[in-house]
Design an enzyme around this catalytic site. Structure first.
Site, PDB file in Angstrom:
ATOM      1  N   SER A 129       0.817  -1.208   0.000  1.00 21.67           N
ATOM      2  CA  SER A 129       0.000   0.000   0.000  1.00 21.67           C
ATOM      3  C   SER A 129       0.856   1.265   0.000  1.00 21.67           C
ATOM      4  CB  SER A 129      -0.952  -0.047   1.200  1.00 21.67           C
ATOM      5  OG  SER A 129      -1.939   0.929   1.112  1.00 21.67           O
ATOM      6  N   ASP A 269      -2.325   6.073  -3.481  1.00 18.82           N
ATOM      7  CA  ASP A 269      -1.215   5.385  -2.832  1.00 18.82           C
ATOM      8  C   ASP A 269      -0.709   4.293  -3.767  1.00 18.82           C
ATOM      9  OD1 ASP A 269      -3.367   3.655  -2.588  1.00 18.82           O
ATOM     10  OD2 ASP A 269      -2.886   3.024  -0.561  1.00 18.82           O
ATOM     11  N   ASP A 271      -1.043   1.137  -4.149  1.00 16.53           N
ATOM     12  CA  ASP A 271      -1.923   0.123  -4.739  1.00 16.53           C
ATOM     13  C   ASP A 271      -3.281   0.683  -5.122  1.00 16.53           C
ATOM     14  OD1 ASP A 271      -2.841   0.412  -2.108  1.00 16.53           O
ATOM     15  OD2 ASP A 271      -3.417  -1.692  -1.939  1.00 16.53           O
TER      16      ASP A 271
END
Length: 479
Positions: A129, A269, A271
Site C-alpha cells: 500500500s 497510494d 496500490d
C-alpha cells in the site's frame, strides 16, 4: 478431492512434503497477519520460502472453505519484490492444486472486483500500500471480494506454524495463466459506476500516480470521460513507489495543481485503494471532506439510508458536527477499512471510510477504490457547476488535528503497549485536562512499526501542547 484440515493441539503437523521448508523460515512469535494481511520488509519478514508456504496454505484453507476448487486471482503493485512474491505464492498455490490467474500490475480494488465478478475462490494482492519500496505485503480476499476473515487468516497462519494437518495428502498440480486482459472488465466497471453520460470535459485534473499500481489505468479512466489530464510519477517504478509522492506526500501535487492552474488533483497510494484530493488553491481535501461531499449528494438523492455515515476514530470533529447539522447519523469505528466495512454490513450503511482516503460505497462495490472515488468526486464537482474549492469553502471548518508517529521497532512492545501503566496514566491525565475541548487517540499502527499519537483540540496551541507531552511519554516509556 478437497482436503479437510484439522488442528494439532500444539503438536507440529508433518503431513505434507512442503513442510520440509520449515527450517528455512523463522516466524516471529507475534501474529503474522495485521490489519491488512501480512506486511513487512522484504528479505527479513517476507521471503520467497515464506511466500511459497503462504500460497500453499492459503490454497488449502480457501479450498477447504469453498468445498470446491476454483481459481485464485493474483495482482501486484510495482515494487521490485512483487514479481518474486507473486511467483512464489503462485508456486505454493499450484502445489496445493489451485489454478491461478495472474493479472500483473493492477490496483488492489481490481483484484477484489474480479474475484467477486468471476466467482473465483479468492484473490491475493501483492502490495504494501502506502509503505516505502523496501516493504511489501500480501492481502487476501474471499470469494465475495471482501478481506479475508480473522478465522481464515488464523487457519493460514496455523498451517504456516505447523499446527494444521491435511487429511488428504494427494497432489494434483494447478496451472498458472497470465490474464491481464481481465483488467479491462474492471476499467469498464469503474467508468460505468458514474453512469454512461458522464462528461468531464472542461475539467483540468492532475493525477499523482505514486509510481505505483494506478499508472496504466487512472489516466485512461479520466481521459475516457473527457477530462484534461496531467500526470505525475506516472511510470511503474519499484525503486520510487510512494517516495515523496502519492497520498502520503501531497506537496508535489499541490504545487502542480497551482502551477498548471488545474481545477483539482488526486493522489493515489501505491496500490490505488485510497485517494486524497487537492483543490485549485492547493488545499488538501482528505477523506473526511470526500465522505461529506459524496454523502451529502447521496442524501439529497435519497440513496443514503437513515443518513448514516461510517467513519473512524480519526475523523475530525468538525466533520462529525457538520454532518449532524445536515440531519445525518455518524458512527465511528476503530482505524482500518475492515472495521468500517464490518460496521457498514452490520448497520446497512451505504457509505463509509477513513480520513486517509479509504472510501467504501456499497452502491458500487465492496472494497475501497481510489480511482472510483476520484471519478465520483470529479463528477460531483462537474455536476455542481462550482469548483471543488467552493465546495470546501461552504462545507465545514476542521478542528486543529495533529498526528505524530513514534518509531518503535520491537513488535511485542507495539503489540502490548496498552499494558504500560505509566503511559496510560499520562494519556488519562491529558484526556481529563482536555475534557470537551478535544480528543486524544494513541494507537499502534497495524501496517508499520509505529505508535501513532493524534490530538485534536479547539485551538492549535492546545493540540500542540498535548501532542508534545504524549510523544515524549511514548518515547520515555516504550523506547
Amino acid at each position: 478431492m478437497v482436503a479437510s484440515l484439522s488442528y494439532q493441539n500444539g503438536q507440529k503437523a508433518r503431513s505434507h512434503p512442503l513442510l520440509s521448508l520449515a527450517g528455512l523460515i523463522e516466524l516471529p512469535p507475534s501474529p503474522l497477519f495485521g490489519t491488512d494481511g501480512i506486511r513487512g520488509q522484504v528479505g527479513e519478514l517476507l521471503t520467497a520460502p515464506l511466500a511459497l508456504q503462504i500460497g500453499f496454505w492459503a490454497g488449502q484453507v480457501l479450498k477447504n472453505q469453498a468445498g470446491v476448487t476454483k481459481p485464485i486471482i493474483i495482482g501486484q503493485d510495482s515494487r521490485n519484490s512483487s514479481d518474486m512474491l507473486a511467483n512464489a505464492i503462485t508456486a505454493g498455490l499450484t502445489w496445493a492444486g489451485i489454478e491461478v490467474w495472474q493479472l500483473g500490475l493492477c490496483p488492489t480494488p481490481c483484484v477484489a472486483y474480479l474475484t467477486r465478478e468471476s466467482e473465483a475462490m479468492g484473490g491475493i494482492m501483492i502490495s504494501a500500500s502506502h509503505n516505502p519500496p523496501e516493504d511489501n505485503g500480501i492481502k487476501f480476499f474471499d470469494s465475495s471480494g471482501l478481506k479475508l476473515s480473522g478465522t481464515l487468516a488464523g487457519q493460514i497462519e496455523a498451517g504456516l506454524r505447523g499446527n494444521l494437518e491435511l487429511a488428504d495428502n494427494s497432489v494434483n498440480w494447478g496451472k498458472a495463466t497470465f490474464c491481464p486482459e481481465l483488467i479491462q472488465k474492471y476499467y469498464q466497471a469503474v467508468i460505468a459506476s458514474v453512469g454512461t453520460d458522464i462528461n468531464l470535459s472542461g475539467l483540468k485534473i492532475v493525477l499523482d500516480l505514486a509510481w505505483g499500481a494506478a499508472v496504466n489505468l487512472a489516466p485512461l479512466v479520466f481521459q475516457t470521460v473527457g477530462a484534461e489530464v496531467i500526470c505525475l510519477h506516472d511510470r511503474a517504478d519499484g525503486d520510487r513507489i510512494n517516495v515523496n509522492c502519492g497520498s502520503t506526500h501531497l506537496e508535489s501535487l499541490q504545487a502542480a495543481v497551482i502551477n498548471q492552474q488545474a481545477d483539482l488533483g488526486f493522489a493515489f497510494d501505491g496500490d490505488a485503494d485510497r485517494v486524497l484530493a487537492v483543490d485549485s488553491q492547493g488545499r488538501v481535501v482528505d477523506g473526511d471532506y470526500i465522505l461529506y461531499f459524496w454523502g451529502r449528494s447521496l442524501l439529497e438523492a435519497g440513496q443514503l439510508p437513515d443518513g448514516l455515515l461510517v467513519a473512524t476514530v480519526m475523523a475530525n470533529l468538525g466533520f462529525e458536527r457538520a454532518w449532524q447539522k445536515l440531519g445525518g447519523q455518524f458512527l465511528r469505528t476503530a482505524v482500518g477499512d475492515q472495521h468500517v466495512q464490518a460496521q457498514m454490513w452490520e448497520t446497512g450503511a451505504m457509505l463509509g471510510g477513513e480520513q486517509s482516503g479509504h472510501i467504501l460505497c456499497h452502491h458500487y462495490g465492496v472494497s475501497g477504490d481510489g480511482m472510483q472515488t476520484a471519478l465520483h468526486l470529479a463528477a460531483l464537482v462537474q455536476k455542481s457547476a462550482v469548483s471543488l474549492a467552493n465546495l470546501v469553502d461552504h462545507s465545514f471548518v476542521t478542528y486543529p488535528q495533529i498526528l505524530r508517529n513514534v518509531r518503535v521497532e520491537d513488535r511485542e512492545v507495539r503489540r502490548n503497549w496498552q499494558q504500560c501503566e505509566p503511559l496510560r496514566r499520562e494519556i488519562r491525565k491529558a484526556e481529563t485536562a482536555m475534557a470537551e475541548k478535544g480528543r486524544i487517540l494513541v494507537r499502534a499502527s497495524g501496517t508499520e512499526p509505529l505508535i501513532r499519537v493524534m490530538v485534536e483540540a479547539e485551538t492549535l496551541e492546545l493540540a500542540n501542547f498535548w501532542t508534545e507531552r504524549l510523544v515524549a511519554a511514548v518515547r520515555s516509556y516504550l523506547l
